[in-house]
Design a protein around this motif. Structure first.
Motif, PDB file in Angstrom:
ATOM      1  N   LEU A  11      35.750  43.424  46.760  1.00  0.00           N
ATOM      2  CA  LEU A  11      34.451  42.982  47.287  1.00  0.00           C
ATOM      3  C   LEU A  11      33.295  43.576  46.487  1.00  0.00           C
ATOM      4  N   ASP A  12      33.441  44.821  46.044  1.00  0.00           N
ATOM      5  CA  ASP A  12      32.409  45.428  45.185  1.00  0.00           C
ATOM      6  C   ASP A  12      32.255  44.637  43.894  1.00  0.00           C
ATOM      7  N   ALA A  13      33.378  44.274  43.290  1.00  0.00           N
ATOM      8  CA  ALA A  13      33.343  43.506  42.037  1.00  0.00           C
ATOM      9  C   ALA A  13      32.742  42.125  42.276  1.00  0.00           C
ATOM     10  N   ALA A  14      33.129  41.500  43.367  1.00  0.00           N
ATOM     11  CA  ALA A  14      32.577  40.177  43.694  1.00  0.00           C
ATOM     12  C   ALA A  14      31.070  40.276  43.921  1.00  0.00           C
ATOM     13  N   ALA A  15      30.612  41.344  44.559  1.00  0.00           N
ATOM     14  CA  ALA A  15      29.165  41.534  44.789  1.00  0.00           C
ATOM     15  C   ALA A  15      28.431  41.697  43.462  1.00  0.00           C
ATOM     16  N   ARG A  16      29.027  42.435  42.535  1.00  0.00           N
ATOM     17  CA  ARG A  16      28.391  42.591  41.211  1.00  0.00           C
ATOM     18  C   ARG A  16      28.308  41.245  40.487  1.00  0.00           C
ATOM     19  N   LEU A  17      29.381  40.477  40.554  1.00  0.00           N
ATOM     20  CA  LEU A  17      29.377  39.144  39.931  1.00  0.00           C
ATOM     21  C   LEU A  17      28.317  38.252  40.574  1.00  0.00           C
ATOM     22  N   LEU A  18      28.262  38.286  41.886  1.00  0.00           N
ATOM     23  CA  LEU A  18      27.270  37.491  42.610  1.00  0.00           C
ATOM     24  C   LEU A  18      25.860  37.873  42.195  1.00  0.00           C
ATOM     25  N   ASP A  19      25.568  39.157  42.215  1.00  0.00           N
ATOM     26  CA  ASP A  19      24.217  39.607  41.887  1.00  0.00           C
ATOM     27  C   ASP A  19      23.838  39.293  40.444  1.00  0.00           C
ATOM     28  N   ALA A  20      24.810  39.341  39.544  1.00  0.00           N
ATOM     29  CA  ALA A  20      24.517  39.087  38.130  1.00  0.00           C
ATOM     30  C   ALA A  20      24.359  37.606  37.824  1.00  0.00           C
ATOM     31  N   ASP A  21      25.258  36.783  38.375  1.00  0.00           N
ATOM     32  CA  ASP A  21      25.312  35.388  37.917  1.00  0.00           C
ATOM     33  C   ASP A  21      25.417  34.338  39.010  1.00  0.00           C
ATOM     34  N   GLY A  22      25.362  34.721  40.264  1.00  0.00           N
ATOM     35  CA  GLY A  22      25.399  33.744  41.343  1.00  0.00           C
ATOM     36  C   GLY A  22      26.794  33.452  41.849  1.00  0.00           C
ATOM     37  N   ALA A  23      26.841  32.651  42.908  1.00  0.00           N
ATOM     38  CA  ALA A  23      28.109  32.356  43.578  1.00  0.00           C
ATOM     39  C   ALA A  23      29.103  31.637  42.673  1.00  0.00           C
ATOM     40  N   ASP A  24      28.621  30.830  41.746  1.00  0.00           N
ATOM     41  CA  ASP A  24      29.543  30.118  40.853  1.00  0.00           C
ATOM     42  C   ASP A  24      30.370  31.079  39.997  1.00  0.00           C
ATOM     43  N   VAL A  26      31.596  33.910  40.991  1.00  0.00           N
ATOM     44  CA  VAL A  26      32.555  34.652  41.813  1.00  0.00           C
ATOM     45  C   VAL A  26      33.831  33.821  41.955  1.00  0.00           C
ATOM     46  N   THR A  27      34.833  34.237  41.213  1.00  0.00           N
ATOM     47  CA  THR A  27      36.144  33.605  41.308  1.00  0.00           C
ATOM     48  C   THR A  27      37.175  34.698  41.560  1.00  0.00           C
ATOM     49  N   ILE A  28      38.309  34.298  42.062  1.00  0.00           N
ATOM     50  CA  ILE A  28      39.374  35.277  42.297  1.00  0.00           C
ATOM     51  C   ILE A  28      39.837  35.870  40.974  1.00  0.00           C
ATOM     52  N   ARG A  29      40.001  35.036  39.984  1.00  0.00           N
ATOM     53  CA  ARG A  29      40.485  35.511  38.678  1.00  0.00           C
ATOM     54  C   ARG A  29      39.512  36.523  38.070  1.00  0.00           C
ATOM     55  N   GLU A  30      38.215  36.213  38.075  1.00  0.00           N
ATOM     56  CA  GLU A  30      37.237  37.129  37.459  1.00  0.00           C
ATOM     57  C   GLU A  30      37.092  38.398  38.284  1.00  0.00           C
ATOM     58  N   THR A  31      37.166  38.277  39.593  1.00  0.00           N
ATOM     59  CA  THR A  31      37.100  39.463  40.450  1.00  0.00           C
ATOM     60  C   THR A  31      38.280  40.384  40.160  1.00  0.00           C
ATOM     61  N   ALA A  32      39.475  39.801  40.002  1.00  0.00           N
ATOM     62  CA  ALA A  32      40.669  40.590  39.666  1.00  0.00           C
ATOM     63  C   ALA A  32      40.496  41.256  38.305  1.00  0.00           C
ATOM     64  N   ARG A  33      39.980  40.500  37.344  1.00  0.00           N
ATOM     65  CA  ARG A  33      39.782  41.057  36.000  1.00  0.00           C
ATOM     66  C   ARG A  33      38.827  42.242  36.051  1.00  0.00           C
ATOM     67  N   GLN A  34      37.784  42.136  36.819  1.00  0.00           N
ATOM     68  CA  GLN A  34      36.817  43.233  36.943  1.00  0.00           C
ATOM     69  C   GLN A  34      37.465  44.491  37.526  1.00  0.00           C
ATOM     70  N   CYS A  35      38.489  44.297  38.332  1.00  0.00           N
ATOM     71  CA  CYS A  35      39.175  45.435  38.966  1.00  0.00           C
ATOM     72  C   CYS A  35      40.434  45.855  38.216  1.00  0.00           C
ATOM     73  N   THR A  50      37.048  30.439  48.683  1.00  0.00           N
ATOM     74  CA  THR A  50      36.221  30.268  49.880  1.00  0.00           C
ATOM     75  C   THR A  50      36.324  31.491  50.786  1.00  0.00           C
ATOM     76  N   THR A  51      37.523  32.012  50.933  1.00  0.00           N
ATOM     77  CA  THR A  51      37.717  33.213  51.757  1.00  0.00           C
ATOM     78  C   THR A  51      36.995  34.400  51.143  1.00  0.00           C
ATOM     79  N   LEU A  52      37.113  34.557  49.846  1.00  0.00           N
ATOM     80  CA  LEU A  52      36.419  35.644  49.150  1.00  0.00           C
ATOM     81  C   LEU A  52      34.908  35.526  49.352  1.00  0.00           C
ATOM     82  N   LEU A  53      34.364  34.332  49.149  1.00  0.00           N
ATOM     83  CA  LEU A  53      32.922  34.134  49.325  1.00  0.00           C
ATOM     84  C   LEU A  53      32.494  34.372  50.773  1.00  0.00           C
ATOM     85  N   GLY A  54      33.317  33.972  51.716  1.00  0.00           N
ATOM     86  CA  GLY A  54      32.991  34.199  53.122  1.00  0.00           C
ATOM     87  C   GLY A  54      32.886  35.673  53.461  1.00  0.00           C
TER      88      GLY A  54
END
Length: 174
Positions: A11-24, A26-35, A50-54
């Protein structure tokens, strides 16, 4: 690392992705790569994007709530904190209103955002004894509009002072 730690890291990684580049972004693959975990690891907690974004949207709602908690609770200060949040985290602000993106996530974003609406309504009605709930919601819509202009920096392009708009939005009727 415990499972809760990995969920939090995701979720921390997804938040960083969101803040940097928007909801588009935020993907599972990129979130995993960040971690630095396999692209399948997040699916234990977030079986779909969808679950991740929720769940990310619920976290954003909690962040906004924490910001509002630092105010004196008056409509003006709640509005200022709301607008400041939109300016500081525009993509997160947008995600809060994108119920269409998270509708089937199971995260129940409405249960996290409706208390924010209720908080505003209560603050407005407490300060304006003749104000109705509908009046409070109209004011909230105006504040949200100002926040939306600020989050996209549209106020700069059209030369509008957000503080002046906020003053108009919060002016008692009558």
């Amino acid at each position: 690392m415990t499972e809760d730690d990995l969920r939090t890291q995701l979720l921390d990684a997804a938040a960083r992705l969101l803040d940097a580049d928007g909801a588009d972004a935020v993907t599972i693959r990129e979130t995993a790569r960040q971690c630095a975990v396999s692209h399948g690891a997040p699916r234990r907690y977030f079986p779909s994007r969808t679950t991740l974004l929720g769940h990310l949207a619920r976290r954003v709602a909690a962040d906004l709530t924490a910001d509002l908690d630092t105010t004196d609770g008056s409509p003006r200060e709640l509005a200022r904190a709301y607008i400041a949040f939109a300016a500081r985290r525009p993509h997160a602000f947008d995600l809060l209103t994108r119920h269409d993106l998270v509708r089937s996530s199971g995260a129940d974003l409405r249960s996290a955002t409706l208390p924010l609406v209720e908080r505003w309504r209560n603050a407005w009605c407490a300060e304006h004894s003749t104000g109705t709930e509908a009046d409070a919601l109209v004011r909230l819509a105006a504040v949200h509009g100002v926040a939306s202009l600020v989050s996209h920096r549209a106020h700069e392009a059209i030369g509008i002072d957000p503080d002046g708009l906020l003053d108009l939005a919060l002016r008692p009727s009558g």
